[in-house]
Design a protein around this motif. Structure first.
Motif, PDB file in Angstrom:
ATOM      1  N   SER A  84       0.854  -1.184   0.000  1.00  0.00           N
ATOM      2  CA  SER A  84       0.000   0.000   0.000  1.00  0.00           C
ATOM      3  C   SER A  84       0.894   1.238   0.000  1.00  0.00           C
ATOM      4  CB  SER A  84      -0.888  -0.017   1.242  1.00  0.00           C
ATOM      5  OG  SER A  84      -1.701   1.115   1.290  1.00  0.00           O
ATOM      6  N   SER A  85       0.475   2.272  -0.700  1.00  0.00           N
ATOM      7  CA  SER A  85       1.203   3.549  -0.676  1.00  0.00           C
ATOM      8  C   SER A  85       0.189   4.688  -0.668  1.00  0.00           C
ATOM      9  CB  SER A  85       2.150   3.661  -1.870  1.00  0.00           C
ATOM     10  OG  SER A  85       1.426   3.672  -3.071  1.00  0.00           O
ATOM     11  N   LYS A  86       0.598   5.800  -0.098  1.00  0.00           N
ATOM     12  CA  LYS A  86      -0.316   6.937   0.053  1.00  0.00           C
ATOM     13  C   LYS A  86       0.334   8.193  -0.508  1.00  0.00           C
ATOM     14  CE  LYS A  86      -2.713   7.131   3.787  1.00  0.00           C
ATOM     15  NZ  LYS A  86      -3.232   7.292   5.136  1.00  0.00           N
ATOM     16  N   SER A  87      -0.459   8.965  -1.244  1.00  0.00           N
ATOM     17  CA  SER A  87      -0.009  10.281  -1.707  1.00  0.00           C
ATOM     18  C   SER A  87      -1.077  11.309  -1.342  1.00  0.00           C
ATOM     19  CB  SER A  87       0.288  10.272  -3.203  1.00  0.00           C
ATOM     20  OG  SER A  87      -0.828   9.825  -3.931  1.00  0.00           O
ATOM     21  N   ARG A  88      -0.617  12.517  -1.075  1.00  0.00           N
ATOM     22  CA  ARG A  88      -1.524  13.560  -0.586  1.00  0.00           C
ATOM     23  C   ARG A  88      -1.264  14.845  -1.372  1.00  0.00           C
ATOM     24  NH1 ARG A  88      -4.103  15.249   4.560  1.00  0.00           N
ATOM     25  NH2 ARG A  88      -3.529  17.407   4.931  1.00  0.00           N
ATOM     26  N   TYR A  89      -2.375  15.482  -1.768  1.00  0.00           N
ATOM     27  CA  TYR A  89      -2.308  16.709  -2.568  1.00  0.00           C
ATOM     28  C   TYR A  89      -3.252  17.759  -2.011  1.00  0.00           C
ATOM     29  CZ  TYR A  89      -0.183  13.708  -6.080  1.00  0.00           C
ATOM     30  OH  TYR A  89       0.633  12.834  -6.736  1.00  0.00           O
ATOM     31  N   ARG A  90      -2.799  18.986  -1.961  1.00  0.00           N
ATOM     32  CA  ARG A  90      -3.685  20.123  -1.698  1.00  0.00           C
ATOM     33  C   ARG A  90      -4.329  20.452  -3.042  1.00  0.00           C
ATOM     34  NH1 ARG A  90      -4.474  23.888   2.088  1.00  0.00           N
ATOM     35  NH2 ARG A  90      -2.802  23.023   3.346  1.00  0.00           N
ATOM     36  N   PHE A  91      -5.599  20.834  -3.044  1.00  0.00           N
ATOM     37  CA  PHE A  91      -6.253  21.147  -4.320  1.00  0.00           C
ATOM     38  C   PHE A  91      -7.076  22.412  -4.235  1.00  0.00           C
ATOM     39  CE2 PHE A  91      -9.749  19.059  -2.201  1.00  0.00           C
ATOM     40  CZ  PHE A  91     -10.893  19.622  -2.747  1.00  0.00           C
ATOM     41  N   VAL A  92      -7.281  23.007  -5.404  1.00  0.00           N
ATOM     42  CA  VAL A  92      -8.175  24.152  -5.559  1.00  0.00           C
ATOM     43  C   VAL A  92      -9.105  23.814  -6.714  1.00  0.00           C
ATOM     44  CG1 VAL A  92      -8.363  26.602  -6.143  1.00  0.00           C
ATOM     45  CG2 VAL A  92      -6.438  25.790  -4.749  1.00  0.00           C
ATOM     46  N   LEU A  93     -10.403  23.758  -6.434  1.00  0.00           N
ATOM     47  CA  LEU A  93     -11.399  23.497  -7.469  1.00  0.00           C
ATOM     48  C   LEU A  93     -11.773  24.820  -8.116  1.00  0.00           C
ATOM     49  CD1 LEU A  93     -13.111  21.226  -8.722  1.00  0.00           C
ATOM     50  CD2 LEU A  93     -14.905  21.817  -7.094  1.00  0.00           C
ATOM     51  N   ARG A  94     -11.664  24.876  -9.425  1.00  0.00           N
ATOM     52  CA  ARG A  94     -11.910  26.116 -10.164  1.00  0.00           C
ATOM     53  C   ARG A  94     -13.227  26.019 -10.944  1.00  0.00           C
ATOM     54  NH1 ARG A  94      -7.899  29.118  -8.735  1.00  0.00           N
ATOM     55  NH2 ARG A  94      -5.809  28.289  -8.519  1.00  0.00           N
ATOM     56  N   GLU A  95     -13.499  26.997 -11.764  1.00  0.00           N
ATOM     57  CA  GLU A  95     -14.767  27.083 -12.492  1.00  0.00           C
ATOM     58  C   GLU A  95     -14.919  25.980 -13.538  1.00  0.00           C
ATOM     59  OE1 GLU A  95     -17.392  29.208 -11.927  1.00  0.00           O
ATOM     60  OE2 GLU A  95     -16.210  29.663 -10.155  1.00  0.00           O
ATOM     61  N   PRO A  96     -16.172  25.626 -13.849  1.00  0.00           N
ATOM     62  CA  PRO A  96     -16.411  24.632 -14.901  1.00  0.00           C
ATOM     63  C   PRO A  96     -16.149  25.219 -16.285  1.00  0.00           C
ATOM     64  CG  PRO A  96     -18.492  25.463 -14.066  1.00  0.00           C
ATOM     65  CD  PRO A  96     -17.420  26.079 -13.223  1.00  0.00           C
ATOM     66  N   PHE A  97     -15.835  24.319 -17.221  1.00  0.00           N
ATOM     67  CA  PHE A  97     -15.673  24.709 -18.619  1.00  0.00           C
ATOM     68  C   PHE A  97     -15.977  23.496 -19.483  1.00  0.00           C
ATOM     69  CE2 PHE A  97     -11.540  23.001 -17.524  1.00  0.00           C
ATOM     70  CZ  PHE A  97     -11.088  22.380 -18.673  1.00  0.00           C
ATOM     71  N   LEU A  98     -16.119  23.704 -20.773  1.00  0.00           N
ATOM     72  CA  LEU A  98     -16.335  22.602 -21.703  1.00  0.00           C
ATOM     73  C   LEU A  98     -14.976  22.165 -22.245  1.00  0.00           C
ATOM     74  CD1 LEU A  98     -19.462  23.780 -23.732  1.00  0.00           C
ATOM     75  CD2 LEU A  98     -19.362  22.055 -21.936  1.00  0.00           C
ATOM     76  N   ASN A  99     -14.662  20.881 -22.082  1.00  0.00           N
ATOM     77  CA  ASN A  99     -13.394  20.380 -22.609  1.00  0.00           C
ATOM     78  C   ASN A  99     -13.525  20.144 -24.112  1.00  0.00           C
ATOM     79  OD1 ASN A  99     -14.827  17.975 -22.769  1.00  0.00           O
ATOM     80  ND2 ASN A  99     -13.468  16.829 -21.427  1.00  0.00           N
ATOM     81  N   LYS A 100     -12.484  19.581 -24.718  1.00  0.00           N
ATOM     82  CA  LYS A 100     -12.494  19.388 -26.174  1.00  0.00           C
ATOM     83  C   LYS A 100     -13.581  18.431 -26.639  1.00  0.00           C
ATOM     84  CE  LYS A 100      -7.709  20.627 -26.902  1.00  0.00           C
ATOM     85  NZ  LYS A 100      -6.368  20.197 -27.258  1.00  0.00           N
ATOM     86  N   ALA A 101     -14.038  17.534 -25.750  1.00  0.00           N
ATOM     87  CA  ALA A 101     -15.124  16.604 -26.090  1.00  0.00           C
ATOM     88  C   ALA A 101     -16.499  17.207 -25.781  1.00  0.00           C
ATOM     89  CB  ALA A 101     -14.948  15.293 -25.326  1.00  0.00           C
ATOM     90  N   GLN A 102     -16.515  18.504 -25.443  1.00  0.00           N
ATOM     91  CA  GLN A 102     -17.751  19.225 -25.119  1.00  0.00           C
ATOM     92  C   GLN A 102     -18.442  18.681 -23.875  1.00  0.00           C
ATOM     93  OE1 GLN A 102     -18.619  22.199 -26.742  1.00  0.00           O
ATOM     94  NE2 GLN A 102     -16.528  21.783 -27.402  1.00  0.00           N
ATOM     95  N   GLU A 103     -17.659  18.173 -22.919  1.00  0.00           N
ATOM     96  CA  GLU A 103     -18.183  17.727 -21.629  1.00  0.00           C
ATOM     97  C   GLU A 103     -17.918  18.825 -20.610  1.00  0.00           C
ATOM     98  OE1 GLU A 103     -16.976  13.083 -21.555  1.00  0.00           O
ATOM     99  OE2 GLU A 103     -15.335  14.523 -21.740  1.00  0.00           O
ATOM    100  N   GLN A 104     -18.880  19.057 -19.714  1.00  0.00           N
ATOM    101  CA  GLN A 104     -18.626  20.036 -18.661  1.00  0.00           C
ATOM    102  C   GLN A 104     -17.722  19.391 -17.621  1.00  0.00           C
ATOM    103  OE1 GLN A 104     -21.741  22.516 -16.973  1.00  0.00           O
ATOM    104  NE2 GLN A 104     -20.779  22.279 -14.978  1.00  0.00           N
TER     105      GLN A 104
END
Length: 160
Positions: A84-104
């Motif tokens: 087993s191994s563990k990794s930890r990340y701080r995150f910031v959730l930003r605004e939604p957008f449409l990606n290249k596949a037109q998914e939000q």
């Protein structure tokens, strides 16, 4: 006197409307609330560069952190853990957008705080999709090293 009373009522109504606008949650806040808690992937074959075996990834989202626990197994049913191994990340959730596949999707930025030796880090400029109790991150092969990911990783689905 009537003009003063009318102005007071209009100012009061404007303040109430402004307060309502400020306190109504946007899509980012709503998704932030919904992704909190424990998630897990299905048991799947390890990537080729990690050798033979199977793995299941558990994800814990708490306020400002994503913690990934990768559990390795010899069997495809992921019953007896060998490592087993563990990794930890701080995150910031930003605004939604449409990606290249037109998914939000939502832009999400990760900053590594703890990564075990030999573990593949999560891409810093990532994307996130939350739908019907499932969560996906971006496919690391979908963009250059300094660009935000554009495609969702279809091979890794987290659920409750």
């Amino acid at each position: 006197m009537t003009k003063f009373a009318l102005c007071s009522v209009l100012v009061g109504l404007s303040a109430a409307a402004g307060a309502q606008t400020l306190t109504s949650p946007g899509p980012t806040l709503e998704v932030m609330r919904q992704i909190q808690g424990a998630w897990r992937s299905e048991c799947h074959a390890q990537p080729d560069d990690l050798g033979s075996g199977f793995q299941q990834i558990r994800l814990q989202v708490q306020f400002t952190h994503f913690t990934f626990t990768t559990e390795e197994y010899d069997e495809p049913d992921c019953r007896i853990k060998r490592a087993s191994s563990k990794s930890r990340y701080r995150f910031v959730l930003r605004e939604p957008f449409l990606n290249k596949a037109q998914e939000q999707v939502f832009a999400i930025d990760f900053l590594a705080e703890e990564i075990p030796l030999g573990a593949a880090p999560v891409r810093p400029q990532n994307i996130l999709s939350y739908k019907s109790g499932t969560l996906r991150l971006g496919d690391p092969k979908s963009a250059g090293p300094e660009e935000r990911l554009q495609k969702l990783d279809r091979s890794l689905l987290f659920s409750r």
